[in-house]
Structures are given as structure tokens and as C-alpha cells.
Design a protein around this motif. Structure first.
Motif, mmCIF file in Angstrom:
data_model
loop_
_atom_site.group_PDB
_atom_site.id
_atom_site.type_symbol
_atom_site.label_atom_id
_atom_site.label_comp_id
_atom_site.label_asym_id
_atom_site.label_seq_id
_atom_site.Cartn_x
_atom_site.Cartn_y
_atom_site.Cartn_z
ATOM 1 N N ASN A 3 0.840 -1.188 0.000
ATOM 2 C CA ASN A 3 0.000 0.000 0.000
ATOM 3 C C ASN A 3 0.887 1.254 0.000
ATOM 4 O O ASN A 3 1.699 1.441 0.909
ATOM 5 C CB ASN A 3 -0.898 -0.010 1.246
ATOM 6 C CG ASN A 3 -1.951 1.073 1.214
ATOM 7 O OD1 ASN A 3 -1.697 2.181 0.754
ATOM 8 N ND2 ASN A 3 -3.138 0.759 1.735
ATOM 9 N N TRP A 6 1.100 3.247 3.271
ATOM 10 C CA TRP A 6 1.978 2.723 4.320
ATOM 11 C C TRP A 6 3.412 3.214 4.095
ATOM 12 O O TRP A 6 4.093 3.605 5.042
ATOM 13 C CB TRP A 6 1.968 1.200 4.336
ATOM 14 C CG TRP A 6 0.614 0.567 4.518
ATOM 15 C CD1 TRP A 6 -0.538 1.177 4.929
ATOM 16 C CD2 TRP A 6 0.290 -0.800 4.278
ATOM 17 N NE1 TRP A 6 -1.566 0.284 4.966
ATOM 18 C CE2 TRP A 6 -1.085 -0.958 4.576
ATOM 19 C CE3 TRP A 6 1.006 -1.915 3.854
ATOM 20 C CZ2 TRP A 6 -1.745 -2.172 4.458
ATOM 21 C CZ3 TRP A 6 0.362 -3.130 3.733
ATOM 22 C CH2 TRP A 6 -1.003 -3.264 4.039
ATOM 23 N N GLN A 35 -0.474 2.026 13.072
ATOM 24 C CA GLN A 35 -1.129 0.930 12.350
ATOM 25 C C GLN A 35 -0.495 0.737 10.973
ATOM 26 O O GLN A 35 -0.298 -0.394 10.526
ATOM 27 C CB GLN A 35 -2.630 1.215 12.206
ATOM 28 C CG GLN A 35 -3.433 1.013 13.471
ATOM 29 C CD GLN A 35 -3.399 -0.446 13.903
ATOM 30 O OE1 GLN A 35 -3.531 -1.364 13.083
ATOM 31 N NE2 GLN A 35 -3.203 -0.663 15.204
ATOM 32 N N HIS A 36 -0.167 1.858 10.295
ATOM 33 C CA HIS A 36 0.469 1.738 8.977
ATOM 34 C C HIS A 36 1.814 1.027 9.083
ATOM 35 O O HIS A 36 2.144 0.189 8.231
ATOM 36 C CB HIS A 36 0.660 3.128 8.358
ATOM 37 C CG HIS A 36 -0.578 3.671 7.716
ATOM 38 N ND1 HIS A 36 -0.591 4.848 6.989
ATOM 39 C CD2 HIS A 36 -1.853 3.205 7.677
ATOM 40 C CE1 HIS A 36 -1.815 5.074 6.534
ATOM 41 N NE2 HIS A 36 -2.596 4.091 6.945
ATOM 42 N N LYS A 38 2.793 -1.102 11.418
ATOM 43 C CA LYS A 38 2.559 -2.513 11.748
ATOM 44 C C LYS A 38 2.099 -3.291 10.510
ATOM 45 O O LYS A 38 2.531 -4.429 10.281
ATOM 46 C CB LYS A 38 1.513 -2.622 12.858
ATOM 47 C CG LYS A 38 2.030 -2.183 14.233
ATOM 48 C CD LYS A 38 0.948 -2.302 15.280
ATOM 49 C CE LYS A 38 1.462 -1.840 16.660
ATOM 50 N NZ LYS A 38 0.395 -1.919 17.692
ATOM 51 N N LYS A 39 1.218 -2.700 9.730
ATOM 52 C CA LYS A 39 0.744 -3.379 8.524
ATOM 53 C C LYS A 39 1.883 -3.560 7.518
ATOM 54 O O LYS A 39 1.974 -4.586 6.830
ATOM 55 C CB LYS A 39 -0.395 -2.578 7.898
ATOM 56 C CG LYS A 39 -1.694 -2.643 8.697
ATOM 57 C CD LYS A 39 -2.786 -1.806 8.035
ATOM 58 C CE LYS A 39 -4.088 -1.902 8.835
ATOM 59 N NZ LYS A 39 -5.162 -1.077 8.256
ATOM 60 N N LEU A 40 2.758 -2.559 7.422
ATOM 61 C CA LEU A 40 3.890 -2.655 6.514
ATOM 62 C C LEU A 40 4.845 -3.752 6.968
ATOM 63 O O LEU A 40 5.331 -4.554 6.154
ATOM 64 C CB LEU A 40 4.608 -1.306 6.447
ATOM 65 C CG LEU A 40 5.710 -1.131 5.402
ATOM 66 C CD1 LEU A 40 5.199 -1.451 4.006
ATOM 67 C CD2 LEU A 40 6.261 0.290 5.460
ATOM 68 N N GLY A 42 4.000 -6.352 8.765
ATOM 69 C CA GLY A 42 3.321 -7.619 8.528
ATOM 70 C C GLY A 42 3.383 -8.035 7.075
ATOM 71 O O GLY A 42 3.575 -9.216 6.746
ATOM 72 N N PHE A 43 3.223 -7.072 6.178
ATOM 73 C CA PHE A 43 3.268 -7.366 4.742
ATOM 74 C C PHE A 43 4.652 -7.863 4.335
ATOM 75 O O PHE A 43 4.784 -8.812 3.549
ATOM 76 C CB PHE A 43 2.895 -6.113 3.946
ATOM 77 C CG PHE A 43 2.966 -6.283 2.458
ATOM 78 C CD1 PHE A 43 1.911 -6.855 1.748
ATOM 79 C CD2 PHE A 43 4.100 -5.901 1.746
ATOM 80 C CE1 PHE A 43 1.981 -7.020 0.374
ATOM 81 C CE2 PHE A 43 4.175 -6.073 0.382
ATOM 82 C CZ PHE A 43 3.105 -6.631 -0.315
#
Length: 292
Positions: A3, A6, A35-36, A38-40, A42-43
Motif C-alpha cells: 500500500n 503505508w 497501524q500503517h 505494523k501493517k507494513l 506484517g506485509f
């Protein structure tokens, strides 16, 4: 695919070194920035930050990501500017015209290009039917035609007219139709059309160009007057083609009692928004035709 939002949050955080200032710059909440990140992570399946009580440091994966991501974020930041950019004197413009007017127009356009060297002018010569097709198929931005285009996707304006001229070898005096028949006709792609228009308006005993024997043919606009200059026949051409001939002393242009003119139409696509560079060149061509 990762994304882009992110990546933007991550790169901004690296710049500011602070979650709160990052959130302020991006008009987000601090938790949204977290959150961005953490999502990055995780990705990518990798930790990007080493957090401690005093803040954070980039991990090795974080440093590599920043090096790769920052150019992407910069490019996306300028994407709208790049897409919407419409410079008036940069880029390619495709022009297509009959050879007659094109011979002199091309020289003028080269001078215009010298003044604006960011322009790339592609000028080609073609008959009316091919010009119309090129505009409809978006192969040409600007067309000049001597007939009204019939396709509904063509927009056109009457921008002038070009006189048709009777041209014989220099030795030929005031021509009669019988003298022209004896001399013979040097044909070209529009030859019979031009001859019928001019000769029917000036010779009462003329019925059709078919009554005049053909002595030669050329589809190269710059070469049509060569056989005329050698005494091999006469022809009928638009004035721009005659004016461009390199050996005017070897031919004679005759002033007939009834002048005949061929119209000129400036043709563009009716369905495509014109870039600024095309509009600028349209205006330049209009001004040149008006001055001529």
C-alpha cells in the motif's frame, strides 16, 4: 502489492523521527501512523523499527526499505503534477498536409521549431483521403485538406484558399487549348481534378482533361515541374507548389481570365482534447496562412 500510504507514513516517520509530528504532517492520528507501520511490517514479514524508551532506530530491513521506498513516495507525490503538465512548447506534434502547401509550410514550421526546440514536429505529405484517415485514427494531430472532410470525428475550419495555376515551358507564349493539347499534360495525383477545374473555367471548347494526351506523371510534388521545365508538357498546380520550384526561369506561369481557387481546411479530431502544444501550432499555422 504494498500500500503506497503505508510507505508514505514510514518515510515521513523516518524524516521526522517522531510519531506525533508524522501524524500532524499527514493529517492522521498517531495510532493511525502506528497501524500503517505494523501493517507494513506484517506485509514484508520483517521488523522495521527498533523501539525503546527514547524513540526508535531503523533496523537493517528498515534502512533498506527506506532507500527503496523514498524515490517511490517522491514520484507518487509529483504524479498529479506530471500527469497534468501540459507545456505549450514541448512534445511531438504530427502534421499532415497536401504537398503543395506543405512545401512552404514545412519550412515555416522548422523556423518555429528553432524558436521552441522542445517541440518535435513530424510533418508528412499525403492526399486528402489519407489526411482525413490519419486524423480520424489519431495518427495526425493537425491536417490540412483541400476538400471538406466527411467523417463525423473530424472538426474543420475554412482557413484560406490556394490559386490553381497553368504552368508551361518557358518558351510557350499565350496558350490556346489546341496548343495545350499538342504540348500534352504532365499528370500528378490531383492532376486531372486541377486541370478540369481551371481549364473548364477558361476555355469554352474544353470538355474534359481526358481530351489532352498525358506525357508524364509524378507523385512527388517537388518533381512535377521538372518535365515541364524540359519542354515535355504542361501541368496545373496550386500556387505554393509553383512558388517552391527551384528553377522558375525554365517555366512560365500563365494568368488566365478566370482565376480558380482551391479551398484549404484545417482539420483536427472532434473527439480528442487538444494538448497545449497542438493548440499553439494550430494558431501558428493559421497565422502563417493568413499572412500568405
Amino acid at each position: 502489492m504494498v500500500n503506497p500510504a503505508w510507505l508514505r507514513s514510514f518515510c515521513t516517520l523516518v524524516h521526522t523521527q517522531n510519531f506525533t509530528r508524522t501524524a500532524e504532517q499527514l493529517f492522521m492520528t498517531q495510532s493511525g501512523v502506528s497501524q500503517h507501520i505494523k501493517k507494513l511490517e506484517g506485509f514484508l514479514g520483517a521488523s522495521l523499527l527498533d523501539r525503546d524508551a527514547n524513540g526508535f532506530e531503523l533496523t537493517e530491513a528498515g534502512r533498506r526499505l527506506y532507500q527503496q521506498a523514498q524515490p517511490i513516495v517522491d514520484s507518487l507525490a509529483h504524479l498529479q503534477e506530471q500527469v497534468m503538465a501540459d507545456p505549450p512548447h514541448q512534445g511531438r506534434v504530427n502534421v499532415i498536409s497536401p504537398g503543395s502547401v506543405g512545401l512552404q509550410l514545412y519550412r515555416h514550421l522548422l523556423g518555429f521549431q528553432q524558436q521552441h526546440q522542445g517541440l518535435i514536429i513530424d510533418h508528412r505529405f499525403a492526399p486528402n483521403g489519407s489526411i482525413e484517415s490519419a486524423v480520424v485514427q489519431k495518427h495526425a494531430d493537425i491536417g490540412l485538406m483541400t476538400q471538406i472532410p466527411q467523417h463525423p470525428q473530424c472538426a474543420f475550419n475554412d482557413v484560406g484558399r490556394e490559386q490553381l495555376l497553368l504552368v508551361t515551358p518557358a518558351s510557350e507564349s499565350v496558350p490556346s487549348l489546341s496548343a495545350l493539347e499538342k504540348l500534352g499534360f504532365i499528370d500528378h495525383p490531383d492532376g486531372h481534378h486541377h486541370a478540369n477545374l481551371l481549364l473548364s473555367a477558361n476555355f469554352s471548347d474544353f470538355s474534359s482533361s481526358q481530351q489532352i494526351p498525358v506525357r508524364g506523371f509524378s507523385n512527388q510534388i517537388g518533381l512535377i515541374l521538372e518535365p515541364v521545365s524540359l519542354g515535355l508538357g504542361f501541368t496545373v498546380l496550386p500556387q505554393h507548389a509553383v512558388a517552391s520550384f527551384a528553377k522558375p526561369e525554365s517555366i512560365r506561369v500563365h494568368t488566365l481570365s478566370t482565376p480558380v481557387y482551391e479551398p484549404l481546411y484545417l482539420v483536427t479530431s472532434a473527439t480528442t482534447q487538444r494538448p497545449a502544444r497542438v493548440q499553439v501550432l494550430l494558431e501558428e499555422i493559421r497565422a502563417w496562412l493568413k499572412s500568405g
